[in-house]
Structures are given as structure tokens and as C-alpha cells.
Design a protein around this motif. Structure first.
Motif, PDB file in Angstrom:
ATOM      1  N   VAL A 207       0.051 -17.717 -34.491  1.00  0.00           N
ATOM      2  CA  VAL A 207      -0.327 -19.122 -34.332  1.00  0.00           C
ATOM      3  C   VAL A 207      -1.771 -19.252 -34.784  1.00  0.00           C
ATOM      4  N   ARG A 208      -2.034 -20.218 -35.682  1.00  0.00           N
ATOM      5  CA  ARG A 208      -3.382 -20.373 -36.227  1.00  0.00           C
ATOM      6  C   ARG A 208      -3.849 -21.816 -36.101  1.00  0.00           C
ATOM      7  N   LEU A 209      -5.131 -21.947 -35.804  1.00  0.00           N
ATOM      8  CA  LEU A 209      -5.795 -23.248 -35.744  1.00  0.00           C
ATOM      9  C   LEU A 209      -6.962 -23.224 -36.725  1.00  0.00           C
ATOM     10  N   ILE A 224     -13.943 -22.866 -39.599  1.00  0.00           N
ATOM     11  CA  ILE A 224     -13.619 -21.879 -38.567  1.00  0.00           C
ATOM     12  C   ILE A 224     -12.103 -21.785 -38.494  1.00  0.00           C
ATOM     13  N   THR A 225     -11.600 -20.590 -38.661  1.00  0.00           N
ATOM     14  CA  THR A 225     -10.160 -20.348 -38.563  1.00  0.00           C
ATOM     15  C   THR A 225      -9.906 -19.420 -37.379  1.00  0.00           C
ATOM     16  N   ALA A 226      -9.064 -19.860 -36.473  1.00  0.00           N
ATOM     17  CA  ALA A 226      -8.673 -19.039 -35.319  1.00  0.00           C
ATOM     18  C   ALA A 226      -7.275 -18.492 -35.587  1.00  0.00           C
ATOM     19  N   TRP A 227      -7.133 -17.179 -35.510  1.00  0.00           N
ATOM     20  CA  TRP A 227      -5.828 -16.568 -35.799  1.00  0.00           C
ATOM     21  C   TRP A 227      -5.511 -15.482 -34.783  1.00  0.00           C
ATOM     22  N   HIS A 228      -4.288 -14.945 -34.864  1.00  0.00           N
ATOM     23  CA  HIS A 228      -3.789 -13.968 -33.892  1.00  0.00           C
ATOM     24  C   HIS A 228      -3.875 -14.524 -32.472  1.00  0.00           C
ATOM     25  N   LEU A 229      -3.497 -15.790 -32.308  1.00  0.00           N
ATOM     26  CA  LEU A 229      -3.634 -16.448 -31.012  1.00  0.00           C
ATOM     27  C   LEU A 229      -2.490 -16.144 -30.057  1.00  0.00           C
ATOM     28  N   THR A 230      -1.534 -15.352 -30.473  1.00  0.00           N
ATOM     29  CA  THR A 230      -0.450 -14.971 -29.569  1.00  0.00           C
ATOM     30  C   THR A 230      -0.830 -13.776 -28.694  1.00  0.00           C
TER      31      THR A 230
END
Length: 337
Positions: A207-209, A224-230
């Protein structure tokens, strides 16, 4: 899964996917390697970049739109060591509010030598992966767009092969007056249809924001990229002198937070030229087991956009003895005809 080539292949996979792997346990972490040099220059993952580049659909299918009509893109990456990746994608408008694209990626990890469990040489082979993709997007409103990307994945490692299917779902909100882009993407939802051997390998679901903002006439944009949110605690991997891999989890809130974030900066004084610079802390921390250097975690890119074509190049050096270079060529077929 018994693999006679386990040692050399895992060494490569550990290097090649360290900037992208979610937890080091997926056989499909190569899906996180970008196909756009523009994205590679922005840290390897960016789901909010607004540009006339059909290759961005691989990051977020909602970045494809009818403004990208009859456009082709070709990519080549020389990845750390002797691996070579190539890809091609074509996109076209489907009316005034939709678009579609098709693409293919080929990942060649160079020739390797196989060994049986007793250490006897069994011959050479070339492990490879092929990804075939189809993308569709639709504008819900003037500023809101959604898209889906379907992928078929074939992997061949010596005498082992597997096939998997997965999909990406993405939404992008773009306010052109404020030059602000917001996105949410669900990546790699699916699973194996044909296994390598007895057990199923998981795909790197993520899941990425994303957020990206331009600042007036300065030509400067930040992302800003947020990743590996699981998964909050992303493991660190250390290697002993005997070649064994050890897993370590760290409780520091700050270190865990920054391993989920990629910071990018773009300077684009005109629509014809851009320069990118990014910092990916996860790449730097992952490389601690592979002799990182000062540049580990940093990436940079530059590109030019002409009326009928575009060129892009990006560079990163996560390991002190190996670097990665990516080249892109985009063609506006409508202008060429």
C-alpha cells in the motif's frame, strides 16, 4: 524450494532488490524495480509524478490519461553487477476521459553457474523474468482519476519456472491551480498460478501513499512517497562471515518511519527540461550489509522533452562497487506521423 543455484542467485537478488524489497521473502521483489528513469531518479518509487510519460503507469495506473495519446516508451537499465533490464510500453486515449496502455518488461540477471546440494557444478544458466502488462484509466472528475494495471509474470530460473497474475489499483487527485498531486496505490494484488516447486511464493503486496507539490514559478517540486505500509517493522539483514543471513528488527520509531519514506526534489524550469534528486533511507540501511558508500540511498536523474520525443537518464550507486544506470526514450507518435 530446492535450487541448485541458490547461493549466487540470492546474492544477486539481495543486491538488486534491496532498494525495493518489502521484507526480503518474496520471489517477486523485482516488480518494485521501476521502468521510468524519471521515477528512478526520484528514489525508485513515485506515485504522484505528473508528466507526459506513459511509463508512469507502471507506478500508478491513475497517472495514465487521454493526454498521453499514441505515445511509446522504451527503457533500459544496467542494474548492479551484470544484470540488464529492458521494457517497452504503448499508450493511447480512449475517448476524452479514458486511456489504455500495454507493456512488456524483460529482466535478465546474466549467466550464472549452477551447483547441486553437494557443491558439484551442474552447468550454466541465465535466470530471467518477463512481465506483460495492460493498463486502463478513467477520469472520475476534472481532478480525480482512477486506474487498474493487470500483470502476467513468467519466471524461469534454471529448471524452475513459475507464472503469476496480479493487479495494481490507483487513484490520483491533481490540483493544477495549486500544482499539487495526491495518490493512493494498492500494488501487486494477486498470486502464483504455477509454483516453482512445492510451496507458493507470495507477491510483494504493498500500500503506497504519495504527495507532490510545486512551488509557484520557481520550478521546484518536492515529493514524499510512503511505501511498504503493510508492515511497520521492516527487517534489517546482516550477513555473517560464514555467509549466513541474520534478521534484526529495530524498535526505533524514527528509523522505522524513515524506512517507509522516499524524499524527492525536482527542478523543472520549463516543460522541456528537469533535474531530479532523491533520498531513500531504506536503500541506505539495506546496503549496510553490502558495503554501502556515501552515495547509498541517493539517486539523481535528468531529462529533456522535445515535441516528438523525450530522453531521460538516472543514476544511483547503492553499493560501493556497483552502480545502476537507467535510460528512457519516449516517442510521441502523433507528432511523428
Amino acid at each position: 524450494m530446492e535450487m541448485k543455484f541458490l547461493s549466487p542467485l540470492l546474492i544477486f537478488i539481495g543486491l538488486a532488490t534491496s532498494a525495493s524489497a518489502q521484507d526480503g521473502r518474496s520471489a517477486y521483489d523485482f516488480l518494485d524495480i521501476p521502468t521510468s528513469s524519471h521515477v528512478f531518479g526520484l528514489g525508485g518509487a513515485n506515485i504522484t509524478l505528473i508528466d507526459a510519460d506513459v511509463g508512469l503507469a507502471e507506478q500508478n495506473p491513475a497517472l495514465l490519461g487521454p493526454e498521453i495519446d499514441r505515445q511509446a516508451a522504451f527503457s533500459y537499465m544496467h542494474y548492479m553487477g551484470s544484470a540488464n533490464f529492458g521494457g517497452a510500453r504503448y499508450g493511447q486515449a480512449a475517448g476524452e476521459r479514458a486511456a489504455w496502455a500495454v507493456g512488456i518488461r524483460y529482466l535478465n540477471y546474466s549467466e550464472m553457474t549452477g551447483y547441486d546440494p553437494d557443491g558439484q557444478m551442474t552447468g550454466s544458466f541465465t535466470p530471467s523474468d518477463v512481465v506483460v502488462e495492460g493498463t486502463f484509466s478513467h477520469d472520475f472528475t476534472y481532478r480525480l482519476r482512477g486506474g487498474i494495471n493487470l500483470k502476467g509474470i513468467y519466471s524461469n530460473y534454471e529448471r524452475y519456472s513459475a507464472f503469476a497474475l496480479c493487479a495494481d489499483l490507483g487513484i490520483n487527485y491533481y490540483d493544477d491551480e495549486r500544482d499539487m498531486s495526491l495518490s493512493v496505490v494498492l500494488k501487486n494484488m494477486g498470486g502464483q498460478i504455477k509454483r516453482f516447486e512445492d510451496s507458493y511464493d507470495h507477491l510483494p503486496f504493498d500500500v503506497r501513499l504519495g504527495w507532490m507539490k510545486g512551488f509557484g514559478d520557481s520550478g521546484l517540486s518536492l515529493s514524499i512517497t510512503a511505501w511498504h505500509l503493510t508492515k511497520w517493522n521492516l527487517p534489517y539483514y546482516e550477513h555473517t562471515d560464514e555467509g549466513m543471513q541474520e534478521v534484526e528488527l529495530k524498535s526505533s520509531f524514527g528509523k522505522n518511519l524513515f524506512r517507509h519514506l522516499i524524499f524527492g526534489m525536482q527542478y523543472q524550469p520549463t516543460d522541456r527540461f528537469y533535474i531530479d534528486l532523491a533520498y531513500n533511507y531504506k536503500t541506505r540501511s539495506d546496503m549496510s550489509a553490502y558495503q554501502r558508500n556515501f552515495l547509498s540511498g541517493f539517486s539523481a536523474g535528468v531529462g529533456i522533452n522535445a515535441r516528438s520525443f523525450s530522453l531521460g537518464v538516472a543514476y544511483a550507486m547503492p553499493h560501493k562497487s556497483a552502480s545502476s544506470v537507467m535510460l528512457n526514450l519516449g516517442l510521441n507518435i502523433a507528432e511523428l506521423l
